[in-house]
Structures are given as C-alpha cells and as structure tokens.
Design a protein around this motif. Structure first.
Motif, PDB file in Angstrom:
ATOM      1  N   ARG A  89      24.003   4.880  18.184  1.00  0.00           N
ATOM      2  CA  ARG A  89      24.439   5.165  17.037  1.00  0.00           C
ATOM      3  C   ARG A  89      24.265   3.895  16.090  1.00  0.00           C
ATOM      4  O   ARG A  89      23.408   4.189  14.883  1.00  0.00           O
ATOM      5  CB  ARG A  89      26.033   5.505  16.247  1.00  0.00           C
ATOM      6  N   LEU A  90      24.447   2.648  16.355  1.00  0.00           N
ATOM      7  CA  LEU A  90      24.146   2.106  15.711  1.00  0.00           C
ATOM      8  C   LEU A  90      22.319   0.959  15.312  1.00  0.00           C
ATOM      9  O   LEU A  90      21.690   1.255  14.500  1.00  0.00           O
ATOM     10  CB  LEU A  90      24.624   0.422  16.592  1.00  0.00           C
ATOM     11  N   ARG A  91      21.888   1.622  16.286  1.00  0.00           N
ATOM     12  CA  ARG A  91      20.047   1.586  16.580  1.00  0.00           C
ATOM     13  C   ARG A  91      19.595   2.290  15.597  1.00  0.00           C
ATOM     14  O   ARG A  91      18.852   2.827  15.006  1.00  0.00           O
ATOM     15  CB  ARG A  91      19.780   1.739  17.742  1.00  0.00           C
ATOM     16  N   GLN A  92      20.237   3.288  15.810  1.00  0.00           N
ATOM     17  CA  GLN A  92      19.859   4.503  14.869  1.00  0.00           C
ATOM     18  C   GLN A  92      20.013   3.923  13.507  1.00  0.00           C
ATOM     19  O   GLN A  92      19.291   4.720  12.523  1.00  0.00           O
ATOM     20  CB  GLN A  92      20.782   6.275  14.929  1.00  0.00           C
ATOM     21  N   ILE A  93      21.436   3.507  12.773  1.00  0.00           N
ATOM     22  CA  ILE A  93      21.501   2.834  11.519  1.00  0.00           C
ATOM     23  C   ILE A  93      20.163   2.048  11.198  1.00  0.00           C
ATOM     24  O   ILE A  93      19.558   2.330   9.685  1.00  0.00           O
ATOM     25  CB  ILE A  93      22.598   2.211  11.496  1.00  0.00           C
ATOM     26  N   GLY A  94      19.233   1.477  12.199  1.00  0.00           N
ATOM     27  CA  GLY A  94      18.175   0.587  11.769  1.00  0.00           C
ATOM     28  C   GLY A  94      17.014   1.644  11.086  1.00  0.00           C
ATOM     29  O   GLY A  94      16.120   0.677  10.693  1.00  0.00           O
ATOM     30  N   ALA A  95      17.241   2.558  12.373  1.00  0.00           N
ATOM     31  CA  ALA A  95      15.939   2.993  12.479  1.00  0.00           C
ATOM     32  C   ALA A  95      16.014   3.663  10.629  1.00  0.00           C
ATOM     33  O   ALA A  95      14.865   4.085   9.869  1.00  0.00           O
ATOM     34  CB  ALA A  95      16.501   4.236  13.847  1.00  0.00           C
ATOM     35  N   GLU A  96      16.485   4.188   9.916  1.00  0.00           N
ATOM     36  CA  GLU A  96      16.989   5.456   9.132  1.00  0.00           C
ATOM     37  C   GLU A  96      17.198   3.867   7.889  1.00  0.00           C
ATOM     38  O   GLU A  96      16.337   4.361   7.206  1.00  0.00           O
ATOM     39  CB  GLU A  96      17.978   5.861   8.752  1.00  0.00           C
ATOM     40  N   ARG A  97      17.617   2.610   8.354  1.00  0.00           N
ATOM     41  CA  ARG A  97      18.102   1.767   7.137  1.00  0.00           C
ATOM     42  C   ARG A  97      17.426   0.230   6.901  1.00  0.00           C
ATOM     43  O   ARG A  97      17.337  -0.346   6.016  1.00  0.00           O
ATOM     44  CB  ARG A  97      19.986   1.831   6.581  1.00  0.00           C
ATOM     45  N   TYR A  98      17.189  -0.067   7.440  1.00  0.00           N
ATOM     46  CA  TYR A  98      16.221  -1.218   7.578  1.00  0.00           C
ATOM     47  C   TYR A  98      15.157  -1.522   6.721  1.00  0.00           C
ATOM     48  O   TYR A  98      14.727  -0.521   6.465  1.00  0.00           O
ATOM     49  CB  TYR A  98      16.605  -1.585   9.249  1.00  0.00           C
ATOM     50  N   HIS A  99      15.635  -3.011   6.302  1.00  0.00           N
ATOM     51  CA  HIS A  99      14.324  -3.109   5.126  1.00  0.00           C
ATOM     52  C   HIS A  99      12.682  -3.399   5.731  1.00  0.00           C
ATOM     53  O   HIS A  99      11.968  -3.553   4.249  1.00  0.00           O
ATOM     54  CB  HIS A  99      15.505  -3.966   4.061  1.00  0.00           C
ATOM     55  N   ASP A 100      12.520  -3.162   6.297  1.00  0.00           N
ATOM     56  CA  ASP A 100      11.178  -2.768   7.082  1.00  0.00           C
ATOM     57  C   ASP A 100      10.849  -1.762   6.412  1.00  0.00           C
ATOM     58  O   ASP A 100       9.136  -1.703   6.336  1.00  0.00           O
ATOM     59  CB  ASP A 100      11.392  -2.734   8.445  1.00  0.00           C
ATOM     60  N   LYS A 101      11.311  -0.518   6.146  1.00  0.00           N
ATOM     61  CA  LYS A 101      10.827   0.328   5.548  1.00  0.00           C
ATOM     62  C   LYS A 101      10.801   0.132   3.881  1.00  0.00           C
ATOM     63  O   LYS A 101      10.438   1.357   3.265  1.00  0.00           O
ATOM     64  CB  LYS A 101      11.582   1.822   5.451  1.00  0.00           C
ATOM     65  N   HIS A 102      11.212  -1.136   3.197  1.00  0.00           N
ATOM     66  CA  HIS A 102      11.465  -0.694   1.857  1.00  0.00           C
ATOM     67  C   HIS A 102       9.410  -1.064   1.265  1.00  0.00           C
ATOM     68  O   HIS A 102       8.527  -1.891   1.957  1.00  0.00           O
ATOM     69  CB  HIS A 102      12.283  -1.725   1.282  1.00  0.00           C
ATOM     70  N   PRO A 103       9.834  -0.427   0.435  1.00  0.00           N
ATOM     71  CA  PRO A 103       7.774  -0.379  -0.311  1.00  0.00           C
ATOM     72  C   PRO A 103       7.650  -1.936  -0.226  1.00  0.00           C
ATOM     73  O   PRO A 103       6.401  -2.302  -0.374  1.00  0.00           O
ATOM     74  CB  PRO A 103       8.160   0.840  -1.690  1.00  0.00           C
ATOM     75  N   PHE A 104       8.056  -2.720  -0.724  1.00  0.00           N
ATOM     76  CA  PHE A 104       8.011  -4.403  -0.995  1.00  0.00           C
ATOM     77  C   PHE A 104       7.157  -4.746   0.097  1.00  0.00           C
ATOM     78  O   PHE A 104       6.191  -5.768   0.283  1.00  0.00           O
ATOM     79  CB  PHE A 104       9.384  -5.622  -1.973  1.00  0.00           C
ATOM     80  N   HIS A 105       7.947  -4.704   1.287  1.00  0.00           N
ATOM     81  CA  HIS A 105       7.610  -4.829   2.398  1.00  0.00           C
ATOM     82  C   HIS A 105       5.951  -4.330   3.069  1.00  0.00           C
ATOM     83  O   HIS A 105       4.589  -5.474   3.503  1.00  0.00           O
ATOM     84  CB  HIS A 105       8.384  -4.987   3.486  1.00  0.00           C
TER      85      HIS A 105
END
Length: 248
Positions: free
Chosen positions: A11-27
């Motif tokens: 469950r914790l890892r899924q939060i990262g998979a969905e919400r971590y900032h590596d997915k932000h367009p600036f990165h």
C-alpha cells in the motif's frame, strides 16, 4: 482489521507509484534537457530551501524522541546533510551544484528569491514532523523509498543534456544513491513495526501522501513561475544572484 505487513508495505509503495514527483512534468523537462539555464537555476535555488530545511526537520523530530537508540540511528540523517569532519555533507554538495549552474553560492545559501509556495510547502513539512505523532513523522520520510530511481535518472539526464553537469556538480545525487538505502531500510521497518492497527496504518499512509504533496507542490510552483513565466513578487528573477563574471 489491519493489513498484513506485506500488504501494508505494498500500500505504501503504491502511493509512491501513483503520486511521487518523478511523474511531474518539470522533472521530465529537466531530465530530458528541455529546461533553459534560468529554469535550472530556479530549480537549484528553490530546492536548496528544501535541502536546508531537512536537517532542521530531523532535529525537530529528534527533540521529541525519548528512545536513545532511535535518536542515535536518526542523527546520521543530520550528519548526511550538514556534514562532518569526514563527510562534506549534502548541503555543501548542493552549493557545488549552484556554483556549476552559475549562481553565487552566498545568494543561494541566504535563501533569497525562494518562491512563496516553496516556503509554504517546506515549512509545512517541518511543522508536520514537529507536531504530528512519531509514526506520522517517520512515515512522511518514506518518499526516500522512491528517491534512488529519480536520482539515477537525474544523473543520466543531466550528464546527457547540460554542459554544467560533471561529477562535482552532481555529487549530491551520487552520494544519495549510497545514503538513502540505509535510511529507507530503517524507516520502512520502523513504520511496518509500529503501524500495528488499521488506524495507525491509515495515519502512516496519509503521512506519506502528505509528503508527496509537499514535493509536488514545489514543482508546480516552479512550473508556474519559470516555465509559464508567472514569477510572483519577491521571487528570483533571471539575472539575479549570478556568480561574478557570469552573464544572464
């Protein structure tokens, strides 16, 4: 009924998979070589405010910990950032990156020109760790679970696309590849051990979600100010804070 240890970790890892900032367009823009020199400088200036605040956050956490074993383990995080006689420390390494992109390190270290939204987000994180339960404070740090991948991608992308990128400029990220895993192993284990009810698991998951919001908000602010060119009053303006002899 609480989740099993394995299911709760998932469950914790899924939060990262969905919400971590590596997915932000600036990165994506940064790692893909599309950022202008001023966008990179704005990122360095604003991210320094976060780097500067991390050991303050950890000191606030330790001030509330009565277990000497937990304090002993946690204080290495402060040393990793502030440095020791043997270790330069992450803050000084970040200032080397500031040098490399043409910024005056004293300007960056003075935390001038930081976006208001960056200050609000980072200060909220420090307050969160200071005021919430120890479980929530440790759980909020678990974005470190997802950091090694973004550091590796960042090193690869910056080396490929930017003239300033070399081993000295990127030393912060290379060192975090070695430092973060020990912090992750301890923090994750501690949360899994102590989140032993459904209520505590929900609290820990919410804390990690909050931290992903803190990281995402900083990049939203950068995008609005320097990609869409809506720089708020008091924030860094291109041409300010440059090292002597560097042109805007």
């Amino acid at each position: 009924m609480s989740q099993s240890r394995q299911d709760f970790e998932a469950r914790l890892r899924q939060i990262g998979a969905e919400r971590y900032h590596d997915k932000h367009p600036f990165h994506h823009r940064l790692h893909g070589g599309q950022c202008t020199p001023d966008e990179v400088r704005a990122w360095v200036i604003n991210r320094y405010y976060y780097q500067h605040s991390i050991p303050i956050k950890d000191a606030a956490f330790m001030s509330r910990v009565e277990d000497p074993d937990l304090r002993r383990i946690w204080r290495s995080r402060i040393e990793d950032h502030d440095g020791t006689e043997q270790n330069e420390g992450g803050i000084r390494r970040w200032l080397r990156l500031a040098d490399a992109v043409g910024l005056d390190r004293d300007y960056v270290a003075a935390r001038r020109g930081v976006l208001p939204a960056t200050r609000f987000a980072v200060d909220a994180y420090v307050r969160y760790v200071r005021d919430k339960t120890l479980l929530e404070a440790v759980a909020a740090s678990l974005t470190e679970l997802f950091a090694p991948k973004i550091h590796a991608n960042r090193i690869e992308g910056l080396l490929a696309h930017y003239d300033f990128a070399d081993d000295s400029a990127l030393s912060y990220f290379r060192n975090r590849l070695n430092e973060a895993p020990k912090d992750v192993a301890f923090g994750l284990g501690w949360v899994l051990d102590h989140a032993d009810t459904q209520e505590k698991q929900d609290m820990a998951a919410a804390a990690l979600t909050f931290k992903t919001d803190v990281l995402w908000a900083q990049l939203d602010a950068l995008w609005g100010a320097y990609v869409e060119q809506r720089i708020p009053p008091g924030a860094w303006q291109p041409g300010e804070g440059l090292a002597r002899g560097r042109a805007a």
